[in-house]
Motif scaffolding. Sequence first.
Motif, mmCIF file in Angstrom:
data_model
loop_
_atom_site.group_PDB
_atom_site.id
_atom_site.type_symbol
_atom_site.label_atom_id
_atom_site.label_comp_id
_atom_site.label_asym_id
_atom_site.label_seq_id
_atom_site.Cartn_x
_atom_site.Cartn_y
_atom_site.Cartn_z
ATOM 1 N N ALA A 208 -1.485 2.841 -5.881
ATOM 2 C CA ALA A 208 -0.419 2.189 -6.645
ATOM 3 C C ALA A 208 0.562 3.204 -7.209
ATOM 4 C CB ALA A 208 -1.022 1.357 -7.776
ATOM 5 N N MET A 209 0.047 4.346 -7.696
ATOM 6 C CA MET A 209 0.938 5.373 -8.242
ATOM 7 C C MET A 209 1.894 5.898 -7.184
ATOM 8 S SD MET A 209 -1.030 7.831 -10.930
ATOM 9 C CE MET A 209 -2.391 8.189 -9.836
ATOM 10 N N ILE A 210 1.384 6.093 -5.974
ATOM 11 C CA ILE A 210 2.234 6.581 -4.885
ATOM 12 C C ILE A 210 3.284 5.533 -4.532
ATOM 13 C CG2 ILE A 210 2.256 7.366 -2.493
ATOM 14 C CD1 ILE A 210 -0.681 8.257 -2.919
ATOM 15 N N CYS B 172 7.083 10.312 -10.148
ATOM 16 C CA CYS B 172 5.940 9.400 -10.078
ATOM 17 C C CYS B 172 4.972 9.833 -8.986
ATOM 18 C CB CYS B 172 6.442 7.982 -9.821
ATOM 19 S SG CYS B 172 5.164 6.714 -9.923
ATOM 20 N N VAL B 173 5.511 10.187 -7.821
ATOM 21 C CA VAL B 173 4.641 10.647 -6.737
ATOM 22 C C VAL B 173 4.077 12.025 -7.067
ATOM 23 C CG1 VAL B 173 6.266 11.872 -5.210
ATOM 24 C CG2 VAL B 173 4.424 10.527 -4.224
ATOM 25 N N PHE C 29 7.039 14.312 -0.144
ATOM 26 C CA PHE C 29 7.164 14.649 -1.562
ATOM 27 C C PHE C 29 5.769 14.744 -2.183
ATOM 28 C CE2 PHE C 29 11.679 14.023 -3.103
ATOM 29 C CZ PHE C 29 12.247 14.103 -1.836
ATOM 30 N N LEU C 30 4.886 13.821 -1.799
ATOM 31 C CA LEU C 30 3.504 13.872 -2.270
ATOM 32 C C LEU C 30 2.838 15.164 -1.807
ATOM 33 C CD1 LEU C 30 1.010 12.344 -3.533
ATOM 34 C CD2 LEU C 30 0.505 11.598 -1.204
ATOM 35 N N ALA D 221 1.545 3.444 1.499
ATOM 36 C CA ALA D 221 2.497 3.081 0.439
ATOM 37 C C ALA D 221 3.498 2.046 0.921
ATOM 38 C CB ALA D 221 3.229 4.334 -0.057
ATOM 39 N N PHE D 222 3.972 2.163 2.164
ATOM 40 C CA PHE D 222 4.911 1.184 2.713
ATOM 41 C C PHE D 222 4.272 -0.201 2.763
ATOM 42 C CE2 PHE D 222 7.276 4.754 4.934
ATOM 43 C CZ PHE D 222 8.389 4.635 4.124
#
Length: 290
Positions: A19-21, A199-200, A42-43, A225-226
Amino acid sequence: MENIIQITVSGLLMGGIYAMIAMGLTLIFGVTGIVNFAHGEFLMVAMFATWGLNNVLGLDPYISIIIVVPLMFIIGMLVEKAMIQPIISAPHSMQIMATAGLSTVMANAALMIMQADYRSVVTSYGTKSLMLGGAMFNIPKVVGFVAAIILTSLFYLFFKYTYSGRAITATAQNMKAAKLMGVNIKNIYTLAFALGSACVGVAGVLIMPIYYVFPSIGTYFCTTAFVIVVLGGMGNLYGAFLGGLLIGVVEAYSGFLIAPVFKEVVYFIIFIIILVVRPSGLLGKTTRSS
């Protein structure tokens, strides 16, 4: 019964990390209308930064969050100004190619610099668990789940009680009306992209105690995530949180009942069914005016 409790707990805890991602991705889309295909990279950058701070300076991952998150905020801001702003009014195909190209560049640059080796952060609590109510709670996953709740709550307060938050909400709902009310749309786009990147960054820090990092790790998490973003409703932060929990539980149960290698297949089937039944996602999204 104990198996059911344990599987549910494991799924929910993992879902909080997903959810965070996804929240960063859906925030960027909800405001700018651009799908950031480099979100997974980015992650990856956040995870490598966390690893580097631990390997070079000996910083605990949870302490390194005070460095990594501002760093990702700045990276997001620079990328938005240098690359997203010039194509914000371009056709969607060009936007997709731009962010997909950025994803490829970032992944290959990481491969050149860091090589294909798997790297990890070893902590005293990485494999520790708490026993509660007949279920084992992995400590880093609990921290990630709690962080997801805190992050969602902070976003709620930010959007409800701050000028910038309300301006972001107004821009997401109707960009033209927000502009007529004096909102600086360019600055809001930059802020939204930077917040999504930060956030990521939080997610990258919090998953390092339980995951390896390598140049292509972003692909797996970005795909998940998508799915979560579409399930929850494109642009809906609370839908992303709900979708993350759902995917986490589905993965846990499918891995247990069928086989771990088929867990992605199961949630993609659910994903397709929900798209057919409810194309707007679980919580839907108001149409974005541009």
